[in-house]
Design a protein around this motif. Structure first.
Motif, mmCIF file in Angstrom:
data_model
loop_
_atom_site.group_PDB
_atom_site.id
_atom_site.type_symbol
_atom_site.label_atom_id
_atom_site.label_comp_id
_atom_site.label_asym_id
_atom_site.label_seq_id
_atom_site.Cartn_x
_atom_site.Cartn_y
_atom_site.Cartn_z
ATOM 1 N N MET A 173 1.029 -1.276 0.137
ATOM 2 C CA MET A 173 -0.245 0.234 0.106
ATOM 3 C C MET A 173 1.170 1.302 0.275
ATOM 4 S SD MET A 173 -3.661 -0.741 2.691
ATOM 5 C CE MET A 173 -4.536 -2.102 2.432
ATOM 6 N N GLU A 174 2.142 0.808 0.806
ATOM 7 C CA GLU A 174 3.253 2.472 0.882
ATOM 8 C C GLU A 174 3.390 3.185 -0.693
ATOM 9 O OE1 GLU A 174 3.633 4.044 3.388
ATOM 10 O OE2 GLU A 174 3.159 3.278 5.408
ATOM 11 N N VAL A 175 3.915 1.699 -1.026
ATOM 12 C CA VAL A 175 4.064 1.531 -2.820
ATOM 13 C C VAL A 175 2.820 2.286 -3.526
ATOM 14 C CG1 VAL A 175 6.090 1.335 -4.580
ATOM 15 C CG2 VAL A 175 5.914 0.236 -2.493
ATOM 16 N N TYR A 176 1.663 1.658 -3.727
ATOM 17 C CA TYR A 176 0.612 1.828 -4.060
ATOM 18 C C TYR A 176 -0.445 3.438 -4.228
ATOM 19 C CZ TYR A 176 -3.995 1.072 -6.574
ATOM 20 O OH TYR A 176 -4.461 1.339 -7.345
ATOM 21 N N TYR A 177 0.242 4.144 -2.676
ATOM 22 C CA TYR A 177 -0.852 5.569 -2.649
ATOM 23 C C TYR A 177 0.382 6.052 -2.860
ATOM 24 C CZ TYR A 177 -4.749 2.502 -1.394
ATOM 25 O OH TYR A 177 -6.307 1.992 -1.061
ATOM 26 N N GLN A 178 1.463 6.131 -3.677
ATOM 27 C CA GLN A 178 2.278 7.207 -3.956
ATOM 28 C C GLN A 178 2.014 7.612 -5.429
ATOM 29 O OE1 GLN A 178 6.625 5.875 -3.577
ATOM 30 N NE2 GLN A 178 5.646 5.911 -1.221
ATOM 31 N N LYS A 179 1.066 7.119 -6.050
ATOM 32 C CA LYS A 179 0.818 7.389 -7.251
ATOM 33 C C LYS A 179 -0.921 7.320 -7.298
ATOM 34 C CE LYS A 179 4.575 5.258 -9.884
ATOM 35 N NZ LYS A 179 5.303 4.034 -10.522
ATOM 36 N N HIS A 180 -1.774 6.391 -6.536
ATOM 37 C CA HIS A 180 -2.700 6.187 -6.659
ATOM 38 C C HIS A 180 -3.533 7.064 -5.156
ATOM 39 C CE1 HIS A 180 -1.322 3.388 -8.263
ATOM 40 N NE2 HIS A 180 -2.680 2.780 -9.512
ATOM 41 N N ILE A 181 -4.929 7.406 -5.758
ATOM 42 C CA ILE A 181 -5.261 8.226 -4.714
ATOM 43 C C ILE A 181 -6.570 7.353 -3.602
ATOM 44 C CG2 ILE A 181 -8.289 9.905 -4.310
ATOM 45 C CD1 ILE A 181 -7.435 10.777 -7.094
ATOM 46 N N LEU A 182 -5.626 7.566 -2.129
ATOM 47 C CA LEU A 182 -6.565 6.772 -1.118
ATOM 48 C C LEU A 182 -7.760 7.006 -1.106
ATOM 49 C CD1 LEU A 182 -5.744 5.225 1.447
ATOM 50 C CD2 LEU A 182 -5.497 7.490 2.594
ATOM 51 N N SER A 183 -8.517 7.707 -1.296
ATOM 52 C CA SER A 183 -9.707 8.063 -1.041
ATOM 53 C C SER A 183 -11.170 7.578 -1.792
ATOM 54 C CB SER A 183 -10.316 9.241 -0.527
ATOM 55 O OG SER A 183 -12.039 9.373 -0.426
ATOM 56 N N VAL A 184 -11.649 6.939 -2.058
ATOM 57 C CA VAL A 184 -12.765 6.725 -2.883
ATOM 58 C C VAL A 184 -14.145 7.846 -3.405
ATOM 59 C CG1 VAL A 184 -13.868 4.800 -1.726
ATOM 60 C CG2 VAL A 184 -13.897 4.800 -4.872
ATOM 61 N N GLY A 185 -14.702 7.673 -1.974
ATOM 62 C CA GLY A 185 -16.532 8.815 -1.572
ATOM 63 C C GLY A 185 -16.730 8.598 -0.582
ATOM 64 N N LYS A 186 -17.450 9.257 -0.270
ATOM 65 C CA LYS A 186 -18.138 9.479 0.917
ATOM 66 C C LYS A 186 -18.914 8.076 1.145
ATOM 67 C CE LYS A 186 -20.670 12.630 3.704
ATOM 68 N NZ LYS A 186 -21.339 13.974 3.426
ATOM 69 N N TRP A 187 -18.806 7.435 1.339
ATOM 70 C CA TRP A 187 -19.322 6.127 2.303
ATOM 71 C C TRP A 187 -20.720 6.535 2.742
ATOM 72 C CZ3 TRP A 187 -21.771 3.331 6.391
ATOM 73 C CH2 TRP A 187 -21.542 1.722 6.404
ATOM 74 N N GLN A 188 -21.965 5.555 2.168
ATOM 75 C CA GLN A 188 -22.641 6.353 2.263
ATOM 76 C C GLN A 188 -24.025 4.719 3.556
ATOM 77 O OE1 GLN A 188 -25.657 6.645 -0.380
ATOM 78 N NE2 GLN A 188 -27.415 6.716 1.215
ATOM 79 N N SER A 189 -23.611 3.541 2.870
ATOM 80 C CA SER A 189 -24.350 2.442 3.989
ATOM 81 C C SER A 189 -23.738 1.287 3.037
ATOM 82 C CB SER A 189 -25.743 2.317 3.475
ATOM 83 O OG SER A 189 -25.940 1.868 2.670
ATOM 84 N N LEU A 190 -24.180 -0.151 3.750
ATOM 85 C CA LEU A 190 -23.467 -1.589 3.215
ATOM 86 C C LEU A 190 -24.818 -1.714 2.404
ATOM 87 C CD1 LEU A 190 -21.975 -3.748 2.956
ATOM 88 C CD2 LEU A 190 -22.999 -5.048 5.264
ATOM 89 N N GLY A 191 -24.801 -1.861 1.628
ATOM 90 C CA GLY A 191 -25.633 -2.632 0.318
ATOM 91 C C GLY A 191 -26.280 -4.599 0.567
ATOM 92 N N TRP A 192 -26.221 -5.087 -0.615
ATOM 93 C CA TRP A 192 -26.030 -6.721 0.049
ATOM 94 C C TRP A 192 -24.829 -7.447 -0.091
ATOM 95 C CZ3 TRP A 192 -22.583 -8.269 -3.597
ATOM 96 C CH2 TRP A 192 -22.714 -8.047 -5.201
ATOM 97 N N VAL A 193 -25.214 -8.457 0.577
ATOM 98 C CA VAL A 193 -23.606 -9.496 1.098
ATOM 99 C C VAL A 193 -24.220 -10.908 0.673
ATOM 100 C CG1 VAL A 193 -22.345 -10.174 2.757
ATOM 101 C CG2 VAL A 193 -23.131 -8.147 2.674
ATOM 102 N N THR A 194 -23.125 -11.292 0.339
ATOM 103 C CA THR A 194 -23.344 -13.001 -0.328
ATOM 104 C C THR A 194 -22.352 -13.189 -0.189
ATOM 105 O OG1 THR A 194 -24.435 -14.138 -1.953
ATOM 106 C CG2 THR A 194 -23.074 -12.002 -2.748
ATOM 107 N N PRO A 195 -22.185 -14.698 0.683
ATOM 108 C CA PRO A 195 -21.368 -15.660 0.293
ATOM 109 C C PRO A 195 -20.897 -15.736 -0.664
ATOM 110 C CG PRO A 195 -23.809 -17.014 0.881
ATOM 111 C CD PRO A 195 -23.724 -15.778 0.955
ATOM 112 N N MET A 196 -19.754 -15.864 0.189
ATOM 113 C CA MET A 196 -18.204 -16.640 -1.402
ATOM 114 C C MET A 196 -17.978 -18.454 -0.811
ATOM 115 S SD MET A 196 -14.650 -15.852 -2.461
ATOM 116 C CE MET A 196 -14.807 -14.347 -2.562
#
Length: 352
Positions: A173-196
């Motif tokens: 992660m340390e290397v990755y986020y030197q070139k990429h944005i850390l935040s994706v958006g304003k979290w709202q809630s959990l949607g569906w969840v399904t087992p794998m």
């Protein structure tokens, strides 16, 4: 002149009655056919109105990886492909992050069933335990809190603490986020969840909703102590090198990538010869494709062949180590050095 007598009046009347009767029968038959057709149409219309409907938004949300994010371990369109095709995982950083949320009241996807991830991996297997995350509804608040922490993290340390295999992925992660944005958006809630379905692991897909961007689907895992963590590597389609740099620098050392594989087109110059097999690889976040060769008889690639077969050799997500065979090789021809997992998920002792 003819000697035949002219038809009598009564004979003409009988002929006229017979003609009228024929016409009446014809009209009656036509009316009967029309009536039956109308009744059939009304019945079919009513049945169609009363039958269950498939929401196009749901199909769009769970359709096979046309934009390819992770497809996971097995899913429709066929039972054998179930673990390799749905639901779609969209990259949160910094690419497009998914699709619109399902309408309220929509049923969540059916539990994902398919071939085991660990069956195809070398090394010791996990001790037996229920396949997939159990009692999801009872754990929903815990899952929601875990995904919230993951996406609300503002530092690499916070992000790593909410991720699977923290000690290993934190340096990545340390290397990755030197070139990429850390935040994706304003979290709202959990949607569906399904087992794998994966023996030895409590895994599931979880959809997260945002107020300012589209939903994102991630893989979560419940640990032995009940902690829920997010698989960071598959969520960002992590690779050890930018795809464009790999194509330009042509490194000879094996480099890890999460890619999408398909069989080359029939008119392609890249065709298998002898024991060689070849697949066309593209990166979900980069331009350009390569032809990747491997020995189909090599035991280490048996799991790769199995994944390709399950995915019908079309848009199959893979985690591979790739390298160029030499400085004079074609820009499109690479070797597959190893396969590092199944789909975009790394389990057990196969580490990037």
């Amino acid at each position: 002149m003819s000697d035949r007598p002219a038809p009598s009046r009564s004979s003409r009347l009988r002929q006229r009655e017979a003609l009228l009767n024929g016409i009446a029968k014809l009209i009656g038959c036509v009316a009967l056919v029309v009536t039956v057709a109308v009744v059939f149409y009304v019945t079919v219309t009513q049945l169609d109105r009363q039958s269950p409907k498939i929401d196009p938004a749901y199909l769009d949300q769970t359709d096979p990886v046309t934009e390819h994010s992770w497809s996971g371990t097995g899913q429709p369109p066929s039972a054998q492909q179930s673990s390799l095709s749905r639901p779609v995982l969209s990259s949160p950083e910094p690419l497009s992050v998914g699709r619109s949320a399902e309408p309220s009241g929509m049923a969540v996807p059916a539990p994902v069933r398919g071939p085991s991830l660990t069956d195809a991996l070398p090394g010791p297997q996990a001790s037996p335990s229920p396949a997939g995350l159990m009692d999801i509804e009872k754990k929903r608040s815990k899952i929601e809190a875990a995904t919230h922490r993951f996406f609300a993290a503002t530092t690499v340390t916070e992000k790593a603490a909410s991720s699977r295999d923290t000690a290993r992925v934190a340096p990545l992660m340390e290397v990755y986020y030197q070139k990429h944005i850390l935040s994706v958006g304003k979290w709202q809630s959990l949607g569906w969840v399904t087992p794998m379905d994966e023996p030895g692991h409590r895994l599931a897909y979880a959809q997260t909703l945002f107020t300012d961007t589209e939903p994102v689907c991630v893989i979560i895992e419940e640990t032995e102590d009940g902690t829920v963590l997010v698989d960071w590597e598959s969520s960002v389609r992590y690779g050890e090198l930018e795809w464009k740099d790999f194509l330009s620098k042509k490194p000879g050392q094996p480099t890890l990538f999460r890619v999408i594989a398909s069989r080359p087109a029939p008119n392609s110059e890249a065709q298998p010869q002898g024991k060689e097999e070849v697949i066309e690889l593209k990166h979900p976040a980069g331009q350009g494709t390569v032809d990747a060769y491997f020995n189909r008889d090599d035991p280490q690639f048996h799991s790769l062949l199995e994944q390709l077969r399950l995915g019908n050799w079309t848009n199959v997500p893979l985690t591979l180590r790739l390298c160029y065979p030499g400085p004079t090789s074609s820009a499109r021809a690479v070797r597959i050095a190893s396969i590092e997992g199944k789909g975009w998920l790394i389990l057990q002792n196969r580490r990037s």
